[in-house]
Design an enzyme around this catalytic site. Structure first.
Site, PDB file in Angstrom:
ATOM      1  N   SER A  48       7.472  44.489 -78.021  1.00  0.00           N
ATOM      2  CA  SER A  48       7.538  43.042 -78.186  1.00  0.00           C
ATOM      3  C   SER A  48       7.073  42.593 -79.554  1.00  0.00           C
ATOM      4  O   SER A  48       6.423  43.340 -80.282  1.00  0.00           O
ATOM      5  CB  SER A  48       6.643  42.387 -77.131  1.00  0.00           C
ATOM      6  N   VAL A  49       7.434  41.362 -79.864  1.00  0.00           N
ATOM      7  CA  VAL A  49       6.887  40.718 -81.051  1.00  0.00           C
ATOM      8  C   VAL A  49       6.356  39.363 -80.578  1.00  0.00           C
ATOM      9  O   VAL A  49       6.913  38.751 -79.664  1.00  0.00           O
ATOM     10  CB  VAL A  49       7.956  40.625 -82.173  1.00  0.00           C
ATOM     11  N   LYS A  65       5.869  35.441 -76.701  1.00  0.00           N
ATOM     12  CA  LYS A  65       6.022  36.896 -76.717  1.00  0.00           C
ATOM     13  C   LYS A  65       7.465  37.232 -76.379  1.00  0.00           C
ATOM     14  O   LYS A  65       7.946  36.905 -75.298  1.00  0.00           O
ATOM     15  CB  LYS A  65       5.056  37.526 -75.704  1.00  0.00           C
ATOM     16  N   ASP A 183      -5.598  48.174 -69.092  1.00  0.00           N
ATOM     17  CA  ASP A 183      -5.487  48.412 -70.534  1.00  0.00           C
ATOM     18  C   ASP A 183      -6.521  47.580 -71.285  1.00  0.00           C
ATOM     19  O   ASP A 183      -6.231  47.007 -72.330  1.00  0.00           O
ATOM     20  CB  ASP A 183      -4.063  48.098 -71.021  1.00  0.00           C
TER      21      ASP A 183
HETATM   22  N1  LIG Z   1      -1.399  34.814 -77.206  1.00  0.00           N
HETATM   23  C1  LIG Z   1      -1.401  35.386 -78.402  1.00  0.00           C
HETATM   24  N2  LIG Z   1      -1.776  34.706 -79.514  1.00  0.00           N
HETATM   25  C2  LIG Z   1      -1.778  35.293 -80.727  1.00  0.00           C
HETATM   26  N3  LIG Z   1      -1.420  36.583 -80.936  1.00  0.00           N
HETATM   27  C3  LIG Z   1      -1.044  37.313 -79.879  1.00  0.00           C
HETATM   28  C4  LIG Z   1      -1.014  36.758 -78.559  1.00  0.00           C
HETATM   29  N4  LIG Z   1      -0.587  37.721 -77.704  1.00  0.00           N
HETATM   30  C5  LIG Z   1      -0.380  38.813 -78.449  1.00  0.00           C
HETATM   31  N5  LIG Z   1      -0.642  38.581 -79.753  1.00  0.00           N
HETATM   32  C6  LIG Z   1      -0.519  39.542 -80.858  1.00  0.00           C
HETATM   33  O1  LIG Z   1       0.620  40.354 -80.640  1.00  0.00           O
HETATM   34  C7  LIG Z   1       0.250  41.718 -80.460  1.00  0.00           C
HETATM   35  C8  LIG Z   1       1.123  42.348 -79.380  1.00  0.00           C
HETATM   36  O2  LIG Z   1       0.952  41.665 -78.157  1.00  0.00           O
HETATM   37  P1  LIG Z   1       0.833  42.427 -76.778  1.00  0.00           P
HETATM   38  O3  LIG Z   1      -0.324  43.383 -76.872  1.00  0.00           O
HETATM   39  O4  LIG Z   1       0.816  41.457 -75.670  1.00  0.00           O
HETATM   40  O5  LIG Z   1       2.212  43.222 -76.790  1.00  0.00           O
HETATM   41  P2  LIG Z   1       2.601  44.571 -76.064  1.00  0.00           P
HETATM   42  O6  LIG Z   1       4.028  44.868 -76.359  1.00  0.00           O
HETATM   43  O7  LIG Z   1       2.235  44.451 -74.628  1.00  0.00           O
HETATM   44  O8  LIG Z   1       1.642  45.578 -76.769  1.00  0.00           O
HETATM   45  P3  LIG Z   1       1.294  47.070 -76.402  1.00  0.00           P
HETATM   46  O9  LIG Z   1       1.731  47.851 -77.598  1.00  0.00           O
HETATM   47  O10 LIG Z   1      -0.205  47.070 -76.246  1.00  0.00           O
HETATM   48  O11 LIG Z   1       2.021  47.438 -75.170  1.00  0.00           O
HETATM   49  C9  LIG Z   1      -1.235  41.687 -80.121  1.00  0.00           C
HETATM   50  O12 LIG Z   1      -1.889  42.842 -80.568  1.00  0.00           O
HETATM   51  C10 LIG Z   1      -1.719  40.452 -80.882  1.00  0.00           C
HETATM   52  O13 LIG Z   1      -1.981  40.806 -82.222  1.00  0.00           O
END
Ligand SMILES: Nc1ncnc2c1ncn2[C@@H]1O[C@H](COP(=O)(O)OP(=O)(O)OP(=O)(O)O)[C@@H](O)[C@H]1O
Length: 557
Positions: A48-49, A65, A183
């Site tokens: 994700s981004v 997200k 996690d």
């Molecule tokens: N609500 C938010 N506000 C600001 N930044 C955020 C928020 N949610 C996530 N981020 C940023 O985006 C990044 C990725 O988000 P997240 O960890 O939810 O994604 P993921 O795809 O589940 O990651 P992972 O690689 O841990 O599986 C986080 O490390 C953070 O830096």
């Protein structure tokens, strides 16, 4: 009500709407979309981004997200779970706020961290042909990992204790609702950005602790599980794994008899991870990390963690070691629960004034220096490399700079070595939730919290689970309104229902998939990444990551 013709658009900062709180349905019509996002990403993860966004009608700012469907492929189950858990949590938060509202006047306010205030809230979600999109609270760019690394380590009294208390309180809330986070780590602990809608007067200007504790938010529910039955899935981040999770290492490959013999684990895995995080905050390095993952897991299994001699002799740390001793109990059934730990003198009564310290907690017991002499490698006293989420914060930058690209890829590979591949997840029956929205806006504020919850968005300003075909666009506003349909209020099932076994295997085989009439060609993206990709490491996780990098390059260009 004006019709929005698209779900979101990406805007240049110079045309970003002013946050003047005078949003209206007309604004929404002007932008022809419900949300606008900033171009730059706040962060990114495996699949994700995350970008800052604004609801064009209310002008409230959120985090968006974008989970790319082509990257989750056969792991759509993970996103289904994340959406359903977040939806349930957000609904519970609203209910609790209403309950507390009634009881607030009689309460004796000390420094109390209300668990549900510290869990990321989902406000809206929808789906496009490319992405599953979650709208959540907006947090600052510096997370707990950055905070620790920037400072070397955190101050025990003013930071480690209150942050641990917040996390304990969040775990109490989740665990009492049968949710295992799975996690918990520094990268997933964020700090709420103060906005006009969520800030109230600070309760105590004379506070002797880091007041950012009030803003602490436990995020990333990508691996969270809502269950009573426990789990045997091998997921998480190596440094933070509990022994019972390490025992599940080969669960995906095991025969059904072996699988059946494995003890399912439960909420105790989060308590272990909290111990690891608490140690990382205080020391700046990890308790079990070694040169190799197998050694790290070996130490975890024996609960053999590095103890600095000076720290072990320091009186100031005696409650800290005793607290860790409770978290690092190998037997998950004997391990203290989050509720038990809230009456440990490390955090009680200071942060749990309604409880009394448990006299059975033995503070005189000195931690044993237990590092096995037989080990071939020493415990690593380096701070851990960041997990994938923000190593790639500057990813698109690095991709434009060939000399730093390999360095960044190596960093990512190193991180992925530590971050377990999720391919070991065994498919379990979908956990479908039919959660009622909490309802009611809450402008209630607690003297014990610096925040009130952001009000719920009005229904007219929500996508509410809509399925929209429009991919991210740069303000071209050309999408036909016929391409989107209105979602129902309790629509987790609507989204989940469109990802059945058949669609997952079709995605795996690269077939074109129809999401409610809007076709999504998974083979197109996949082929594109195959033709542009140089040979990479054999790791599945690294391949997935690499696919993402290549795809982003294509998108950026
Ligand atoms: N609500 C938010 N506000 C600001 N930044 C955020 C928020 N949610 C996530 N981020 C940023 O985006 C990044 C990725 O988000 P997240 O960890 O939810 O994604 P993921 O795809 O589940 O990651 P992972 O690689 O841990 O599986 C986080 O490390 C953070 O830096």
């Amino acid at each position: 009500m004006p019709k929005t013709t698209s779900n979101y658009s990406c805007l240049d900062d110079k045309v970003w709407p002013t946050d003047d709180r005078h949003g209206s349905e007309e604004d929404s019509a002007e932008y022809k979309c419900t949300y606008v996002t900033k171009k730059a990403a706040l962060g990114d993860g495996h699949f994700s981004v995350v970008k800052e966004c604004m609801n064009t009608m209310t002008k409230d700012r959120y985090a968006m997200k974008l989970v790319h469907k082509s990257l989750v492929m056969d792991k759509l189950q993970i996103i289904q779970r994340e959406v359903s858990v977040l939806k349930k949590v957000s609904s519970l938060i609203r209910e609790l706020e209403l309950l507390h509202q009634k009881a607030s006047e009689d309460r004796n306010h000390g420094v109390v961290f209300e668990g549900h205030h510290h869990v990321l809230q989902l406000f809206d979600f929808f789906e496009t042909s490319k992405n599953i999109v979650l709208i959540t609270q907006l947090c600052e760019s510096e997370d707990l990992y950055d905070k620790i690394l920037n400072a070397g380590h955190l101050d025990l009294e003013t930071q480690v204790k209150p942050f641990t208390a917040c996390l304990l309180s969040a775990l109490q809330f989740l665990h009492s609702n049968r949710i295992i986070h799975r996690d918990l780590k520094a990268e997933n602990v964020l700090f709420r950005l103060k906005t006009k809608t969520n800030m109230i007067e600070l309760p105590r200007d004379d506070a002797t602790y880091d007041k950012s504790a009030h803003d602490l938010i436990l995020a990333d529910f990508g691996l969270a599980l809502n269950t009573d039955a426990g789990s045997r899935e091998f997921v998480g981040t190596i440094s933070y794994l509990a022994p019972e999770l390490v025992a599940c290492k080969n669960s995906a490959k095991s025969s059904s008899i072996q699988y059946g013999r494995l003890k399912p684990y439960g909420t105790a895995v989060d308590v272990w991870a909290l111990g690891v995080l608490c140690y990382f905050m205080a020391c700046g390095y990890m308790p079990f990390d070694c040169e190799t993952d197998s050694e790290t897991m070996d130490y975890i299994t024996k609960s053999d963690y590095y103890i600095d001699e000076d720290m072990s002799n320091d009186e100031k740390f005696k409650e800290f070691w005793s607290f860790l001793d409770k978290c690092f109990e190998v037997d998950m059934e004997e391990r203290a629960t989050a509720d038990d730990l809230s009456s440990h003198s490390f955090v009680c009564p200071q942060y749990f004034p309604n409880k009394s310290p448990n006299p059975a907690d033995d503070l005189s017991k000195k931690p044993k220096l237990r590092v096995s002499k037989s080990s071939t490698s020493l415990h690593s006293l380096e701070p851990p490399s960041r997990s994938a989420s923000t190593v790639s914060l500057n990813l698109s930058e690095s991709l434009r700079l060939p000399d730093t690209r390999e360095t960044n890829l190596n960093k990512i590979r190193e991180t992925l070595r530590k971050t377990l591949s999720m391919t070991s997840i065994k498919r379990e029956p979908n956990v479908l939730l039919n959660v009622q929205n909490g309802g009611g806006s809450s402008n209630f504020s607690r003297a014990s919290s610096t925040f009130k919850l952001e009000p719920e968005l009005p229904n007219t300003a929500l996508m509410n689970g809509c399925l929209c075909a429009t991919p991210e666009s740069y303000s071209n506003f050309t999408t036909s309104p016929a391409m989107s349909r209105t979602g129902s209020k309790n629509n987790v099932q609507t989204v989940v229902g469109s990802w059945n076994e058949a669609s997952m295997s079709a995605l795996n085989s690269g077939a074109t998939l129809a999401f409610d009439g809007n076709s999504y060609d998974s083979s197109r993206l996949h082929k594109a990444s195959q033709t542009t990709s140089p040979p990479v490491s054999s790791s599945t996780a690294a391949d997935t990551r690499k696919d993402k990098i290549i795809f982003q390059l294509g998108e950026d260009e």
